[in-house]
Design an enzyme around this catalytic site. Structure first.
Site, PDB file in Angstrom:
ATOM      1  N   GLY A  70       0.848  -1.191   0.000  1.00 37.92           N
ATOM      2  CA  GLY A  70       0.000   0.000   0.000  1.00 37.92           C
ATOM      3  C   GLY A  70       0.880   1.236   0.000  1.00 37.92           C
ATOM      4  O   GLY A  70       2.078   1.168  -0.283  1.00 37.92           O
ATOM      5  N   GLY A 126       2.116   2.956   2.472  1.00 38.58           N
ATOM      6  CA  GLY A 126       3.231   2.879   3.415  1.00 38.58           C
ATOM      7  C   GLY A 126       4.345   1.985   2.908  1.00 38.58           C
ATOM      8  O   GLY A 126       5.521   2.368   2.904  1.00 38.58           O
ATOM      9  N   GLU A 173     -18.440  10.314  -0.432  1.00 45.68           N
ATOM     10  CA  GLU A 173     -18.069  10.283  -1.852  1.00 45.68           C
ATOM     11  C   GLU A 173     -18.939   9.290  -2.624  1.00 45.68           C
ATOM     12  O   GLU A 173     -19.403   9.584  -3.732  1.00 45.68           O
ATOM     13  CB  GLU A 173     -16.586   9.935  -1.981  1.00 45.68           C
ATOM     14  CG  GLU A 173     -15.692  11.092  -1.552  1.00 45.68           C
ATOM     15  CD  GLU A 173     -14.238  10.696  -1.336  1.00 45.68           C
ATOM     16  OE1 GLU A 173     -13.382  11.581  -1.356  1.00 45.68           O
ATOM     17  OE2 GLU A 173     -13.960   9.488  -1.139  1.00 45.68           O
ATOM     18  N   ASP A 185      -2.366   1.957   8.471  1.00 47.24           N
ATOM     19  CA  ASP A 185      -3.577   1.640   9.227  1.00 47.24           C
ATOM     20  C   ASP A 185      -3.327   0.641  10.342  1.00 47.24           C
ATOM     21  O   ASP A 185      -4.072   0.607  11.330  1.00 47.24           O
ATOM     22  CB  ASP A 185      -4.652   1.060   8.286  1.00 47.24           C
ATOM     23  CG  ASP A 185      -5.241   2.118   7.373  1.00 47.24           C
ATOM     24  OD1 ASP A 185      -4.761   3.274   7.430  1.00 47.24           O
ATOM     25  OD2 ASP A 185      -6.173   1.791   6.610  1.00 47.24           O
TER      26      ASP A 185
END
Lengths: 431, 431
Positions: free
Chosen positions: B17, B19, B174, B303
């Site tokens: 991801g 990170g 969204e 996360d």
């Protein structure tokens, strides 16, 4: 859906392939109600499906929602449903989701791939007709490299890096060339333990030469181009068995983790729907006006129709033929509805055969003149984009396609685990 | 894979991801061997996943093969496999497909959505974390319109045209805005029997206001923008049950064929892998250098990490935070390997909160100054594309994204039947 009051004659079109789309477009100005029935919500540009299978393009690059194509043609209604049966006496199409009455019926439901009765081969050797086929082939091809990267046993590694394509018609030839380029160009920087460029790509053809429908010299051209890309072409070889382990051909077992089927097509259901005889592959014979003998209100076009052409051959099952037939039938129905003189019998115009081998070798046979190499590739590319004008902003498509081809874009190279119609068994093993 | 002779220290990164990618990039010049382990072969640009779910973009527009991103960074090896466990004493990661030794371990495995113990809701209300989630939501949303088009019963038709989004964080807001635009703009020309613009989009939030992490005035802005798009915003409402038929909230049943979950996230496995305590949502507490207490060679970021920030709050689980942490950890490891002075403790820089409501309303909170409307939308769009420089030719991405937003491209609006992680039950019912 059956209405008692019907202002305009009702034209029902089964299938939104090239034939069905063209038939509907040819009826744009006619005083008719058109109902297009399709199991899927998109029109698929099948000639480029192999590019999705080899991760050059994404599904959305070669498929367009049917509703989008006809959003402004108000006499078209789209029904997303499979067809169960046709009642030719009541003039009614029974769908899974509804029932639709017709005054004119156009059957343009296309073909699927055939394993010549060896349907258990399907699991080991997917064909290439639908988007899910293409994404499944893409997943298998990419996963083979991923598995090889993690393996220590050289034999098993070699098996993972062996790709067999069965059938050397245009699809098989294009697949073989595209996989060769994927391995030798696109992927060659991506791995650390294996060398993707060492992958073996084997193209098996039962007949004496590749591209049997093409003239001999172009077949030779294609074979040479394939061999330049490192594809092993094996003509006159019969496949006897396909398993999880590989392919048995002419008594020899070839270990291969990935096998792709490009050998045969068949037409499903149409004969049963219309309750008529079909030929060996399920095609329905039609008259010179493409209508069913004795049923002037029913037309069969595209891959589903057996239409005589010349020297005892039939009109080939290619996109241009389906489009010409759809246009003809649309115009014929319009003429009948308007009480005008109906057009003369259908005549197929053959503009040539075409196949691409890799990014810059294409084989085109325009009858009068023949082309190959770079120029052919560009003509092919431009013809394809021209094809789409009216379907979608061609500029976007052009950018996407040419971008992918020329710059070897990596965007489409996704293994979307659960997705892509993976059989549970496969997904357990692979993802 | 375990090698006896290891020229360079081995850095294993779990998860590609934001990170994980940043950590690997920060180590590009360092004398280390990097191994990135991920269950999927692509890096996903999650902030735009909702656009795939609402058919504005295709998966390939927001996902890039990990191997492609690092094809030229030769100290990176990619292993496509799930992680089974970590042996922190032997310094070894046990994967499904192989075993990998490490000198430094970076855990950046991210989070999945949480149903707060009501996991049976998942089937009726998919969340939005993976590509298959997005394509499944897309399939459900589009199929709801298709089913409604074929229905005669007005109640059932209304149920098909009711879309409930649970949770009004950025993703929920969204999604609600994008579905509203899909119905009111993109689809309004496409159907003949129903009027898609009459669809009901209901956004349910347990808290007192939408975008709880934003300042009050921006929440009010967002709520006003949603209501202008015709979204029914219901704050302070608790969901009690979700079924095939719809949603029960505050004792009232709301019939809805499509329910989307945007309410909660949880971190899986990390605590068990590392054999440490986690908080309520599964996050692991780390020290000021983002390493595991007592395990200076193990870092947890993104996360999966619980990192204190200010006024008793933690660093938020958003892309910029994960990127900053990845960069910090990469630099720290590089310094340690090179025997240089290690950087000071990690400090999170909060550049602001951001959410988009439809094509031309965005809410940005840069702390010092706040923006909304057109200008915000453009800043947002450009920021997103800037994000990708170095990942892929930004021009292509720009064309694809802005093209989709501005011209309401129909290309991505595909219902790929078998694909998209459809549960068999659903696919039987829907396709």
């Amino acid at each position: 859906m059956a209405e008692s009051h019907r202002p305009h004659p009702r034209v029902v079109i089964i299938g939104a392939g090239f034939g069905g789309i063209m038939a509907a477009k040819a009826l744009e100005q006619a005083p008719v109600q058109i109902e297009i029935i399709d199991r899927r919500n998109y029109h698929l540009f099948q000639p480029l499906l192999y590019q999705v299978a080899t991760a050059d393009l994404s599904p959305a690059d070669i498929a367009w929602p049917i509703r989008g194509i006809f959003s402004r043609q108000k006499n078209v209604t789209v029904t997303l449903s499979g067809v169960v049966d046709v009642d030719t006496n009541e003039r009614r199409v029974h769908c899974e989701a509804t029932t639709v009455d017709y005054d004119y019926l156009v059957v343009a439901s296309g073909s699927s791939h055939s394993y010549f009765g060896k349907d258990h081969w399907a699991e080991h050797a997917p064909g290439l007709k639908r988007i899910v086929d293409a994404t499944e082939v893409r997943r298998r091809v990419l996963m083979a490299f991923e598995r090889a990267e993690l393996m220590s046993d050289p034999d098993e590694q070699a098996r993972q890096l062996t790709f067999v394509i069965v059938g050397a018609g245009p699809t098989g030839v294009e697949m073989a060339g595209a996989i060769a380029e994927l391995a030798r160009v696109s992927l060659c920087e991506d791995f650390r333990r294996i060398r993707p460029e060492l992958a073996r790509i084997i193209l098996i053809e039962g007949g004496p030469r590749v591209l049997p429908a093409f003239p001999d010299d172009l077949s030779a051209e294609a074979e040479a181009a394939l061999e330049r890309l490192g594809v092993e072409v094996r003509t006159g070889v019969m496949v006897e068995d396909i398993s999880d382990f590989g392919v048995v051909a002419n008594g020899v077992t070839c270990p291969a983790a990935t096998v792709i089927w490009a050998a045969g097509v068949k037409v499903e259901q149409v004969g049963a729907w219309l309750d008529v005889e079909t030929d060996r592959v399920g095609r329905v014979s039609v008259g010179p006006d493409l209508s069913l003998p004795g049923r002037p209100e029913i037309f069969v076009i595209g891959d589903a129709a057996k239409v005589p052409w010349r020297d005892g051959r039939d009109v080939p099952g290619i996109a241009p033929a389906a489009k010409q037939q759809g246009k003809y039938v649309g115009r014929r129905i319009a003429a009948q509805v308007l009480g005008k003189a109906v057009p003369p019998p259908f005549r197929y115009r053959h503009y040539g055969n075409l196949a691409t081998i890799g990014r810059n070798a294409a084989i085109i046979d325009f009858g009068r003149f023949k082309l190959s190499g770079w120029l052919a590739w560009w003509i092919w590319g431009i013809a394809h984009i021209y094809f789409l004008i009216g379907v979608r902003r061609p500029l976007f498509v052009a950018i996407s396609w040419f971008g992918s081809y020329l710059f070897h874009s990596k965007g489409a190279r996704l293994i979307t685990g659960l997705g892509n119609g993976t059989s549970p068994g496969l997904s357990n093993r692979d993802t």
